[in-house]
Design a protein around this motif. Structure first.
Motif, mmCIF file in Angstrom:
data_model
loop_
_atom_site.group_PDB
_atom_site.id
_atom_site.type_symbol
_atom_site.label_atom_id
_atom_site.label_comp_id
_atom_site.label_asym_id
_atom_site.label_seq_id
_atom_site.Cartn_x
_atom_site.Cartn_y
_atom_site.Cartn_z
ATOM 1 N N MET A 204 -17.408 3.340 -14.271
ATOM 2 C CA MET A 204 -17.224 1.957 -14.732
ATOM 3 C C MET A 204 -17.024 2.465 -16.520
ATOM 4 O O MET A 204 -16.374 1.611 -16.134
ATOM 5 C CB MET A 204 -19.097 2.439 -14.897
ATOM 6 N N TYR A 205 -16.586 3.389 -16.589
ATOM 7 C CA TYR A 205 -16.336 4.164 -18.237
ATOM 8 C C TYR A 205 -14.991 3.368 -17.734
ATOM 9 O O TYR A 205 -14.231 2.467 -18.488
ATOM 10 C CB TYR A 205 -16.345 4.943 -18.713
ATOM 11 N N GLY A 206 -14.164 3.584 -16.594
ATOM 12 C CA GLY A 206 -12.659 3.673 -16.592
ATOM 13 C C GLY A 206 -11.924 2.470 -16.447
ATOM 14 O O GLY A 206 -11.503 1.747 -16.468
ATOM 15 N N VAL A 207 -12.898 1.915 -15.232
ATOM 16 C CA VAL A 207 -12.490 0.750 -14.674
ATOM 17 C C VAL A 207 -12.534 -0.590 -16.333
ATOM 18 O O VAL A 207 -12.021 -1.616 -16.340
ATOM 19 C CB VAL A 207 -13.911 -0.097 -13.847
ATOM 20 N N VAL A 208 -13.983 -0.486 -16.729
ATOM 21 C CA VAL A 208 -14.131 -1.596 -17.877
ATOM 22 C C VAL A 208 -13.438 -1.056 -19.291
ATOM 23 O O VAL A 208 -12.705 -2.177 -19.860
ATOM 24 C CB VAL A 208 -15.347 -1.948 -18.771
ATOM 25 N N TYR A 209 -13.420 -0.054 -19.820
ATOM 26 C CA TYR A 209 -12.710 0.637 -20.790
ATOM 27 C C TYR A 209 -11.254 0.386 -20.993
ATOM 28 O O TYR A 209 -9.814 0.760 -21.808
ATOM 29 C CB TYR A 209 -13.885 1.517 -21.988
ATOM 30 N N GLY A 210 -10.880 1.692 -19.572
ATOM 31 C CA GLY A 210 -9.596 2.142 -19.531
ATOM 32 C C GLY A 210 -9.039 3.347 -20.776
ATOM 33 O O GLY A 210 -7.981 3.086 -21.043
ATOM 34 N N TYR A 211 -9.954 3.785 -21.906
ATOM 35 C CA TYR A 211 -9.609 5.094 -21.975
ATOM 36 C C TYR A 211 -10.369 6.391 -22.274
ATOM 37 O O TYR A 211 -12.076 5.763 -22.646
ATOM 38 C CB TYR A 211 -9.066 4.314 -24.031
ATOM 39 N N PRO A 212 -9.913 7.304 -23.385
ATOM 40 C CA PRO A 212 -11.168 8.409 -23.237
ATOM 41 C C PRO A 212 -12.030 7.963 -23.950
ATOM 42 O O PRO A 212 -12.768 7.377 -25.077
ATOM 43 C CB PRO A 212 -9.917 9.303 -24.291
ATOM 44 N N ALA A 213 -13.087 8.744 -23.061
ATOM 45 C CA ALA A 213 -14.800 8.329 -23.234
ATOM 46 C C ALA A 213 -15.051 8.898 -24.750
ATOM 47 O O ALA A 213 -14.421 10.297 -24.570
ATOM 48 C CB ALA A 213 -15.704 8.966 -22.390
ATOM 49 N N MET A 214 -15.505 7.963 -25.681
ATOM 50 C CA MET A 214 -16.225 8.297 -27.259
ATOM 51 C C MET A 214 -15.039 8.384 -27.888
ATOM 52 O O MET A 214 -14.930 8.942 -28.876
ATOM 53 C CB MET A 214 -16.913 9.577 -26.910
ATOM 54 N N ALA A 215 -13.618 8.005 -27.676
ATOM 55 C CA ALA A 215 -13.041 7.846 -28.822
ATOM 56 C C ALA A 215 -13.045 7.226 -29.781
ATOM 57 O O ALA A 215 -13.616 6.320 -30.225
ATOM 58 C CB ALA A 215 -11.286 7.657 -27.688
ATOM 59 N N PRO A 216 -12.926 7.476 -30.597
ATOM 60 C CA PRO A 216 -12.959 6.699 -32.435
ATOM 61 C C PRO A 216 -12.069 4.977 -32.221
ATOM 62 O O PRO A 216 -11.302 4.818 -31.442
ATOM 63 C CB PRO A 216 -12.187 7.514 -33.570
#
Length: 231
Positions: A204-216
């Motif tokens: 779901m992270y990729g679907v909703v946010y679309g950028y590397p997890a926990m990036a600043p």
């Protein structure tokens, strides 16, 4: 009256929180229809037997309710864009969880006997067991929503720029970790439930946010068009 109208207009995006009523009704229905008498798929891994019961984890387990509520309300007030993203993350995952439990009835079989007179935490766990059945556990919504809130906190520009931003982020990480541990140490969930929550959160992270997890927050890419809102 004018102030009330202005307040409603300012926070009209709060309407999406009505989803909570749908979730509660659906989950309550599953709690009544999927029981030890009807039968279910037992979620139980060998690692579960190596994790000792510890009633003191009921503290972070209950803090979860405030953790999720405060995170959602903070973003609703301070950043509509991040608020929509978090709601999309949480509500989509919660719906998927309900669908899974509906077509794949599941539960655990390793809750211990708890003496409510031992201490306050044991008392709380005892009553938790009385009100929350051992069914409909996969994937763990406690873990999934905790991960979702921590991601949202990590990505919030407002929190990043705040005076205590670093402390808030680290506190969120520790609390998220403790909540996930609590589900297993309280024997509310199997390791399998937690792994399922982590896997669903990754997707779901990729679907909703679309950028590397926990990036600043300052380095994040734009989210998919579906979830991008004008501020």
């Amino acid at each position: 009256m004018e102030k009330l109208k202005a307040l409603i207009q300012k926070y009209k995006h709060a309407w999406i929180l009505v989803y909570a009523l749908i979730y509660i009704r659906w989950f309550s229905y599953l709690e009544k229809t999927i029981t030890v008498h009807t039968g279910y798929h037992v979620m139980h891994a060998r690692l579960d037997d190596l994790i000792p019961f510890n009633e003191y984890f009921v503290i972070p387990y209950f803090i979860w309710f405030g953790y999720v509520a405060v995170t959602v309300l903070y973003l609703m007030i301070h950043n509509k864009d991040d608020y929509y993203r978090l709601c999309a993350f949480l509500f989509t995952g919660m719906t998927i969880s309900l669908i899974i439990c509906s077509i794949f009835p599941n539960g655990t079989d390793f809750r211990p006997q708890v003496d409510p007179d031992k201490n306050l935490c044991s008392y709380l766990v005892y009553h938790l067991y009385q009100t929350d059945t051992c069914t409909n556990v996969f994937p763990s919504i406690h873990c999934y929503n905790s991960i979702g809130c921590h991601i949202a906190i990590m990505q919030s520009r407002e929190i990043e720029r705040s005076k205590h931003g670093r402390l808030i982020r680290w506190s969120s990480f520790v609390l998220c970790l403790l909540i996930c541990m609590a589900t297993m140490f309280l024997k509310q969930h199997s390791v399998l439930d937690v792994c399922g929550a982590v896997l669903m959160a990754m997707v779901m992270y990729g679907v909703v946010y679309g950028y590397p997890a926990m990036a600043p927050a300052g380095d994040r890419r734009k989210a998919p068009e579906l979830f991008r809102q004008e501020r």
